[in-house]
Design an enzyme around this catalytic site. Structure first.
Site, mmCIF file in Angstrom:
data_model
loop_
_atom_site.group_PDB
_atom_site.id
_atom_site.type_symbol
_atom_site.label_atom_id
_atom_site.label_comp_id
_atom_site.label_asym_id
_atom_site.label_seq_id
_atom_site.Cartn_x
_atom_site.Cartn_y
_atom_site.Cartn_z
ATOM 1 N N GLU A 1 0.871 -1.186 0.000
ATOM 2 C CA GLU A 1 0.000 0.000 0.000
ATOM 3 C C GLU A 1 0.902 1.228 0.000
ATOM 4 O O GLU A 1 1.855 1.283 0.768
ATOM 5 C CB GLU A 1 -0.843 0.061 1.284
ATOM 6 C CG GLU A 1 -1.505 -1.233 1.692
ATOM 7 C CD GLU A 1 -1.927 -1.206 3.169
ATOM 8 O OE1 GLU A 1 -2.258 -0.133 3.690
ATOM 9 O OE2 GLU A 1 -1.889 -2.266 3.793
ATOM 10 N N TYR B 1 -7.810 4.963 -3.371
ATOM 11 C CA TYR B 1 -8.737 5.580 -2.427
ATOM 12 C C TYR B 1 -8.066 6.710 -1.652
ATOM 13 O O TYR B 1 -6.880 6.998 -1.861
ATOM 14 C CB TYR B 1 -9.302 4.527 -1.470
ATOM 15 C CG TYR B 1 -8.263 3.702 -0.738
ATOM 16 C CD1 TYR B 1 -7.421 2.840 -1.436
ATOM 17 C CD2 TYR B 1 -8.124 3.767 0.646
ATOM 18 C CE1 TYR B 1 -6.474 2.070 -0.777
ATOM 19 C CE2 TYR B 1 -7.185 3.000 1.313
ATOM 20 C CZ TYR B 1 -6.357 2.154 0.597
ATOM 21 O OH TYR B 1 -5.416 1.401 1.249
ATOM 22 N N ARG C 1 -2.845 -11.646 8.544
ATOM 23 C CA ARG C 1 -2.174 -10.786 7.565
ATOM 24 C C ARG C 1 -1.180 -9.968 8.361
ATOM 25 O O ARG C 1 -1.574 -9.160 9.206
ATOM 26 C CB ARG C 1 -3.189 -9.868 6.890
ATOM 27 C CG ARG C 1 -2.551 -8.791 6.016
ATOM 28 C CD ARG C 1 -3.599 -7.946 5.305
ATOM 29 N NE ARG C 1 -4.452 -7.188 6.229
ATOM 30 C CZ ARG C 1 -4.477 -5.857 6.317
ATOM 31 N NH1 ARG C 1 -3.705 -5.124 5.537
ATOM 32 N NH2 ARG C 1 -5.283 -5.254 7.167
ATOM 33 N N ASP D 1 -7.025 7.957 2.017
ATOM 34 C CA ASP D 1 -6.821 7.508 3.383
ATOM 35 C C ASP D 1 -6.217 8.680 4.153
ATOM 36 O O ASP D 1 -5.152 9.169 3.797
ATOM 37 C CB ASP D 1 -5.875 6.302 3.407
ATOM 38 C CG ASP D 1 -5.854 5.632 4.767
ATOM 39 O OD1 ASP D 1 -6.747 5.939 5.580
ATOM 40 O OD2 ASP D 1 -4.957 4.819 5.019
#
Lengths: 67, 496
Positions: free
Chosen positions: B4, B87, B233, B89
């Site tokens: 990310e 997106y 994760r 964030d």
């Protein structure tokens, strides 16, 4: 640094009866010059794209914290 | 695995522009320009109060606050046909790669994300408004930091204590391979000098759940997006955002290898580093690579030597546990890891065409030599910042690439394809193909589901994708090829 190393070597070579040896020193010098030219060319390319007024630009880059 | 990236964002000519507004404008512009379907995937698509019939969105910067609904800010969120997510964030645009099985695919879909983000800035251009500019870095050098996270699927049966014990020394030392380089010391960059990592100074504790303050070396977020009985994760928040392909590749490739060893309980040696948080910063502040870490068994070693410890463990692990029958991607990681460590030990500048921090330092040193600049000089700070500018005409990483000064691992054409196509060997394949083929019938999608809106069905139909390795091309490729309608696909899936 390179200069310091080159000097004694050359005088040593001059003492030699044959002149077969100078090539390596010249090659090193040439390579070093090539390298410097390379770096100069890179810096010139980058000079062209760097934002003008570094101080203001850097100051105005303000971000909010993220993760 | 997946990564990310939170990008730094600025609006040129408007230093005080609201970053959340700018990020939202960016993500919405990409959605508007690229998504085939007009229907709501996320609320913002249908509700575009600033949509102008002339073909562009009114900039949120100039809109009256009353024109903005709460949903416009901070919620922009699109799933792309390559299986990735773009997106907003916090106050940054963020790109998450689709799930990948190997580090080379991470490089490909991570680079695709840079290109997507760059395209988004172009789609977001509004006449008379400042351009959006993105930076793939992790700090503004004034106290704010934003992340570049990695995610690894780890077997639930692995004790978390083992992960903390064996991964912490690895993270303290790996910055010598995957640091992105930074001018300035301390969180607000007030100290003069160069350091290896963008992120190191922002880490304050060893283990913890938080990601925005009191950042921990090992993050305990437990949100598997998969069967929680089988997997966790591992959410890694300590990495730098990399532009150099080898840095990204080794960052995820070596971490995945170390995690395999931890899962298989292979590591018995005590490599724990004393004072890990302080050591992390000391390693970062030592680009000469001479700082000695105190390692648990009483030895003193440099960060590069500690990386060698992990390398040799991995070598032995592959020999003993896999009988030397090692898959080519793993072999390749080992080969490049060994090569980089060998050169870092001999002379770090031998890695100037492969690793971000060395490339940046070499450039900075060249400027210092030529112009006689002190580390406090604004020009050096500018070079640090502009290295991460995503625009090929302005970004200094991109200039070095163009001048043949940075090695590539992947080609432009592969990256271009990855902007639209998903990896074929994970559930991202199912998600991405569904979005490109049946866009009109997809109500929503997330990591672990695709939600269909089908004719003849009153309610939305959710297809779970709980296993990250199912939904691959081998698994559902033929079905997707066979069915031209979402309904046909859904009926075939549920009949099985």
């Amino acid at each position: 640094m390179a200069q310091e190393q080159k000097q004694p070597r050359k005088s040593h070579e001059e003492d030699e009866p044959t002149d077969a040896a100078p090539a390596p020193a010249d090659a090193v010098t040439e390579r070093k010059e090539q390298l410097d030219e390379d770096i100069d060319a890179i810096l010139e390319d980058i000079d062209d794209v760097l934002e003008t007024n570094a101080e203001d630009f850097v100051k105005s880059f303000i971000q909010k914290g993220g993760q | 695995m997946g990564t990310e990236t939170e990008f730094g964002i600025s609006v040129s000519g408007h230093p005080h522009a609201n970053p959340m507004v700018a990020s939202t404008r960016l993500v919405n512009a990409y959605a508007t320009a690229t998504l085939k379907a007009r229907r709501a995937r996320w609320d913002f698509e249908e509700e575009s109060p600033l949509r102008d019939a002339r073909g562009f969105d009114m900039s949120r910067d100039v809109a009256d606050p009353s024109q903005l609904t709460d949903e416009d800010l901070g919620l922009a969120n699109v799933i792309l046909t390559n299986g990735a997510r773009l997106y907003v964030d916090h106050a940054h645009p963020e790109y998450s790669t689709p799930e990948c099985t190997n580090p080379m695919d991470i490089v490909i879909w991570d680079k695709a994300g840079e290109q997507i983000a760059l395209d988004a800035t172009r789609f977001a251009a509004v006449p008379g408004e400042g351009d959006l500019v993105l930076y793939k870095n992790n700090t503004d050098n004034k106290g704010a930091s934003y992340g570049a996270h990695e995610n690894y699927l780890v077997r639930r049966s692995t004790p978390f204590g083992d992960i903390v014990r064996h991964l912490t020394p690895f993270f303290v030392s790996r910055q010598v391979v995957c640091g992105a380089g930074r001018v300035g010391l301390g969180q607000d960059g007030h100290g003069d000098g160069f350091q290896i990592s963008q992120r190191a100074d922002y880490f304050e504790v060893e283990v913890g759940l938080e990601t925005t303050l009191k950042r921990p070396i090992i993050n305990t977020r437990d949100e598997p997006h998969a069967d929680p009985e089988k997997y966790r994760r591992l959410h890694v928040i300590i990495g730098d955002a990399n532009l150099a392909e080898t840095s990204t590749y080794l960052k995820v490739g070596t971490a995945a290898l170390v995690l395999s060893m931890i899962e298989d309980r292979f590591i018995t040696a005590d490599l724990s580093v004393s004072r890990p948080v302080a050591s992390l910063k000391e390693v970062s502040h030592d680009p000469g690579l001479t700082h000695l870490l105190e390692v648990g068994d009483g030895r003193k070693m440099t960060a590069v030597q500690l990386q060698w410890e992990y390398f040799h463990l991995a070598e032995r692990y592959l020999e003993e546990r896999r009988g030397g029958d090692v898959d080519p991607p793993t072999k390749d990681v080992m080969k490049r890891w060994e090569s980089v460590l060998t050169r870092l030990e001999r002379d770090p500048f031998e890695c100037a065409d492969e690793l971000d921090w060395v490339a940046k330092l070499k450039l900075l040193n060249s400027y210092r030599d030529r112009d006689g600049l002190a580390w406090s000089d604004a020009k050096l700070h500018l070079i640090d910042l502009q290295y991460a500018d995503l625009r090929p005409e302005k970004g200094l990483y991109h200039r070095l690439l163009k001048l043949g000064r940075m090695k590539r691992l992947v080609s432009d054409s592969v990256v271009e394809e990855a902007m639209h196509e998903p990896p074929e060997d994970t559930r991202a394949y199912f998600r991405g193909r569904c979005l490109s083929k049946y866009a009109d019938n997809i109500a929503a999608a997330s990591w672990d589901s695709v939600i269909f809106d089908l004719p003849g069905h009153e309610s939305l139909q959710r297809v779970p994708t709980i296993d990250p390795l199912r939904g691959s091309r081998a698994h559902v490729g033929a079905l997707l090829d066979e069915h031209d309608t979402a309904l046909g696909l859904f009926e075939a899936l549920t009949a099985r």
